[in-house]
Design a protein around this motif. Structure first.
Motif, mmCIF file in Angstrom:
data_model
loop_
_atom_site.group_PDB
_atom_site.id
_atom_site.type_symbol
_atom_site.label_atom_id
_atom_site.label_comp_id
_atom_site.label_asym_id
_atom_site.label_seq_id
_atom_site.Cartn_x
_atom_site.Cartn_y
_atom_site.Cartn_z
ATOM 1 N N ARG A 259 36.290 75.184 47.839
ATOM 2 C CA ARG A 259 34.887 75.456 48.157
ATOM 3 C C ARG A 259 34.402 76.618 47.302
ATOM 4 N N LEU A 260 33.181 76.526 46.839
ATOM 5 C CA LEU A 260 32.605 77.596 46.024
ATOM 6 C C LEU A 260 31.896 78.575 46.958
ATOM 7 N N THR A 261 32.690 79.352 47.681
ATOM 8 C CA THR A 261 32.143 80.318 48.636
ATOM 9 C C THR A 261 31.625 81.551 47.889
ATOM 10 N N PRO A 262 30.828 82.401 48.555
ATOM 11 C CA PRO A 262 30.361 83.632 47.893
ATOM 12 C C PRO A 262 31.516 84.498 47.375
ATOM 13 N N ALA A 263 32.612 84.551 48.140
ATOM 14 C CA ALA A 263 33.751 85.362 47.698
ATOM 15 C C ALA A 263 34.371 84.791 46.432
#
Length: 563
Positions: A259-263
C-alpha cells in the motif's frame, strides 16, 4: 566496489568486483532503545559479528577460488557475474537508499508514537520493498540473455562463458528480494537496540555456500552451479532468521499487500536523492564489468582483490559509521557542539588507527598475501600476479573508503542527503573517465582498481571539505596530532612487511624445511605469511605506544567500557 562482503557501500565508488553478497548492517537511528557507551563500545558489537562473518567468508572464498580458478575456464567469471548482478539492485533496495530512509523513520515512529505505529510502518515498508524486488527479479530472469549482452560485452566472444553466466545469474537473482527483506528487518532490530542477529546473519551465507561447494561434483562448472544455488538458499535462510529475530524482539510485523501509505510515500521521497546517487554508482559497475569482461579472469581478479581490501572497510568503516550515526544525530538534535566534535574526532582517529596499518600491509605485500591465501587448485600463479596488481591499487584507496563511512553520517545526522548524492555523482564521473583511460592505456584490470580508489578519494575530500567549510566538523589539534603519529606507526609496519615480502624466499625456506621434516610438503607459505603479519602487527603496536598514538590509559578505558 564491494565480498567483500564479502561488502562497498552506497556512498563509495564501487567496481564490478564488489559482488561478495556480504550484507551491510543497517545503521540504527537515534532512539530511546539504543543504549549509550560511545562509538568504540557500540562499534565493537558490529566489528565482532562482522569479523566472524568475514572469517567464514574468507574460508568460503579460499574454497571457491581453488575450485573455480580465475582465467582457466569460464566458471569463475560466470560465477562472479552471477554474484554481481543482484548486488547492483541490492545496493538500492536492500542496503542503499530505501533502507537508509526506512531506519530513521521507523526509529522516530517507535519513539514518538509507540510500537504499534512503528510496526505498521515496517509492515507497509516491507510489503512495498518486497513487491518491487520480486517484480525486478522476475523481469531480470526473463530478459537475462539480452541483459547479459549489455552488462558483459566481452563475454560475447566466449559462448560457453556467456551461456553459463546467464544461467547462474538466473539462479542467484532470488537472493535480491530475500536480502531486501532481511535488511529491512535488520533495521528494525537495530532501532530496537538488538544488534547481535543483525550483525551475524551474513554468516549464514558463507556457511551455506561452503556446505554447497565442498561436496560439489562436475569440476569447475559443477562447483559454480553449487555456489550459485547456495546463494539462493542462503537468501531464504537469512530472511527467515531476521524475521524470527524481529518477532522475538517484540516487533509485530505482518505480511500484507503493498500500500502506498503516507509513511511509505515519505520514505520514498526521502530515499530518492540517495537512490539517484546509488544508481549513479552503478554506472561504475557497468563500465568496470564491461572492461574486465574483455580479459579472461578479469572479473575474478577484481573480485578476489576486493575481498581483501573490503576487510578493513567491513570491520572498521561500517561498524564505526553505524555506531556514530545515532550518537551524532542525538548531539545535533540537542545542539551539543562539544559532543559533535568529540564523536567525530573519536570516530576519525579510531578508524584511521585500524585502517592505516591495513593499508600499509595491502600496498607493501600484495603478491605475498594473494599467493599465500589463494594460489592453489585452479587458481594459478598468473591469477595471483594480476590479482596482486589490482590489490595494490585498491590499497591506497582504503582510507578513503573508510573516511566516507565516517564523514557521510555528519550529513545524514543533519538531514542532508543531497550533498552526499552530489559528491557521489562527481566521484562516478571521475571513476568512469579514469577506468576507461587507464584500462586502454595499458594498465588493464589494475587500472580499473586505481580508478575506484581515485574516485573514493574524490568523494572523501569533497565530504571533508564541505564539512570544514560549513563549520560542521574540523579535526581538533589533538586529533590531527594523533593521526600523524598513527601514520608514522603504520609506515613502520609497511617497511617491515615490505622487507619481509622482498626477502620471502629466505624466510619461507626454513619453514618449508620444518614442514617437510614433519612429513608435510604444504602449509609453508601460509605459515610464513602468518609470521610476517604478526611481526608487522607487533611493529605497529610498539611504534603506536612509543609515539603515543595509543596510550595505556586509553587501552584500559576501552576495556572498561567494553565490560
Amino acid at each position: 566496489m564491494n565480498d567483500k562482503t564479502d561488502p562497498i557501500e552506497p556512498a563509495a565508488p564501487i567496481s564490478a568486483a564488489n559482488a561478495t553478497m556480504e550484507p551491510v548492517v543497517q545503521p540504527p537511528a537515534a532512539s530511546t532503545t539504543v543504549k549509550g557507551g560511545g562509538v568504540m563500545r557500540s562499534s565493537a558489537i558490529f566489528s565482532g559479528m562482522t569479523l566472524l562473518s568475514r572469517l567464514a567468508g574468507f574460508a568460503r572464498d579460499v574454497v571457491i577460488s581453488a575450485a573455480l580458478g580465475a582465467s582457466a575456464g569460464p566458471a569463475a567469471d560466470a560465477y562472479n557475474t552471477a554474484l554481481n548482478f543482484p548486488n547492483l539492485f541490492r545496493r538500492i533496495f536492500a542496503e542503499g537508499a530505501f533502507a537508509a530512509a526506512f531506519v530513521p523513520a521507523y526509529a522516530k515512529t517507535l519513539k514518538t508514537e509507540g510500537e504499534a505505529a512503528a510496526d505498521q510502518v515496517a509492515t507497509d515498508a516491507l510489503a512495498a520493498v518486497a513487491a518491487v524486488t520480486v517484480v525486478l527479479t522476475i523481469l531480470a530472469q526473463l530478459t537475462m540473455p539480452w541483459l547479459m549482452t549489455v552488462i558483459n560485452i566481452g563475454f560475447l566472444d566466449d559462448p560457453a562463458r556467456f551461456k553459463l553466466a546467464v544461467v547462474l545469474t538466473q539462479i542467484t537473482m532470488p537472493y535480491l528480494p530475500c536480502m531486501a527483506i532481511a535488511s529491512l528487518l535488520s533495521g528494525v532490530l537495530n532501532a530496537r537496540g538488538r544488534f547481535i542477529v543483525s550483525g551475524a546473519y551474513p554468516i549464514l551465507l558463507n556457511l551455506i555456500m561452503l556446505a554447497a561447494v565442498v561436496p560439489a561434483q562436475g569440476g569447475q562448472v559443477g562447483a559454480a552451479y553449487a555456489a550459485s544455488w547456495g546463494v539462493a538458499v542462503a537468501g531464504v535462510a537469512q530472511a527467515g532468521l531476521c524475521w524470527w529475530a524481529a518477532r522475538k524482539a517484540g516487533a509485530n510485523i505482518r505480511l500484507s499487500m503493498p500500500r502506498l501509505t503516507p509513511a511509505v510515500k515519505a520514505i520514498i521521497i526521502t530515499a530518492v536523492p540517495a537512490a539517484i546517487g546509488n544508481s549513479a554508482t552503478q554506472i561504475n559497475v557497468f563500465i568496470s564489468g564491461n572492461l574486465s569482461s574483455f580479459v579472461a579472469g578479469g572479473r575474478t581478479w577484481l573480485a578476489t582483490a576486493d575481498r581483501l581490501y573490503q576487510l578493513p572497510l567491513g570491520l572498521v568503516g561500517v561498524a564505526i559509521g553505524i555506531a556514530l550515526l545515532p550518537r551524532l544525530s542525538a548531539a545535533v538534535a540537542s545542539e551539543d557542539r562539544g559532543q559533535q566534535q568529540a564523536s567525530m574526532d573519536e570516530a576519525t582517529v579510531l578508524s584511521m588507527a585500524l585502517t592505516l596499518p591495513a593499508t600499509g600491509a595491502l600496498m607493501a605485500m600484495p603478491y605475498f598475501l594473494i599467493d599465500a591465501l589463494f594460489t592453489r587448485g585452479a587458481f594459478l600463479q598468473v591469477d595471483a600476479v594480476n590479482t596482486a596488481q589490482a590489490l595494490f591499487q585498491f590499497g591506497w584507496g582504503v582510507p578513503a573508503f573508510v573516511l566516507i563511512r565516517i564523514l557521510a553520517p555528519a550529513f545524514f545526522a543533519r538531514g542532508d542527503t543531497r550533498s552526499p548524492m552530489a559528491f557521489a555523482l562527481v566521484s562516478v564521473a571521475v571513476n568512469a573517465a579514469l577506468a576507461i583511460a587507464l584500462f586502454h592505456l595499458g594498465m588493464g584490470v589494475s587500472g580499473i582498481a586505481a580508478a575506484v580508489s581515485a574516485a573514493a578519494w574524490t568523494n572523501a575530500l569533497l565530504l571533508g571539505a564541505t564539512l570544514w567549510r560549513r563549520g560542521h566538523y574540523r579535526p581538533s589539534a589533538s586529533a590531527m596530532s594523533r593521526l600523524l603519529r598513527i601514520g608514522v606507526a603504520s609506515l613502520g609496519l609497511a617497511v617491515v612487511v615490505g622487507a619481509a615480502s622482498w626477502a620471502r624466499p629466505l624466510l619461507q625456506a626454513p619453514v618449508q624445511t620444518v614442514m617437510e621434516a614433519l612429513g608435510s610438503g604444504h602449509g609453508a607459505k601460509e605459515i610464513a605469511l602468518l609470521l610476517v603479519v604478526a611481526a608487522g602487527g607487533l611493529t605497529y603496536v610498539l611504534l603506536a605506544f612509543l609515539t603515543r598514538a595509543i596510550t595505556v590509559a586509553e587501552v584500559k578505558g576501552m576495556i572498561r567500557r567494553a565490560r
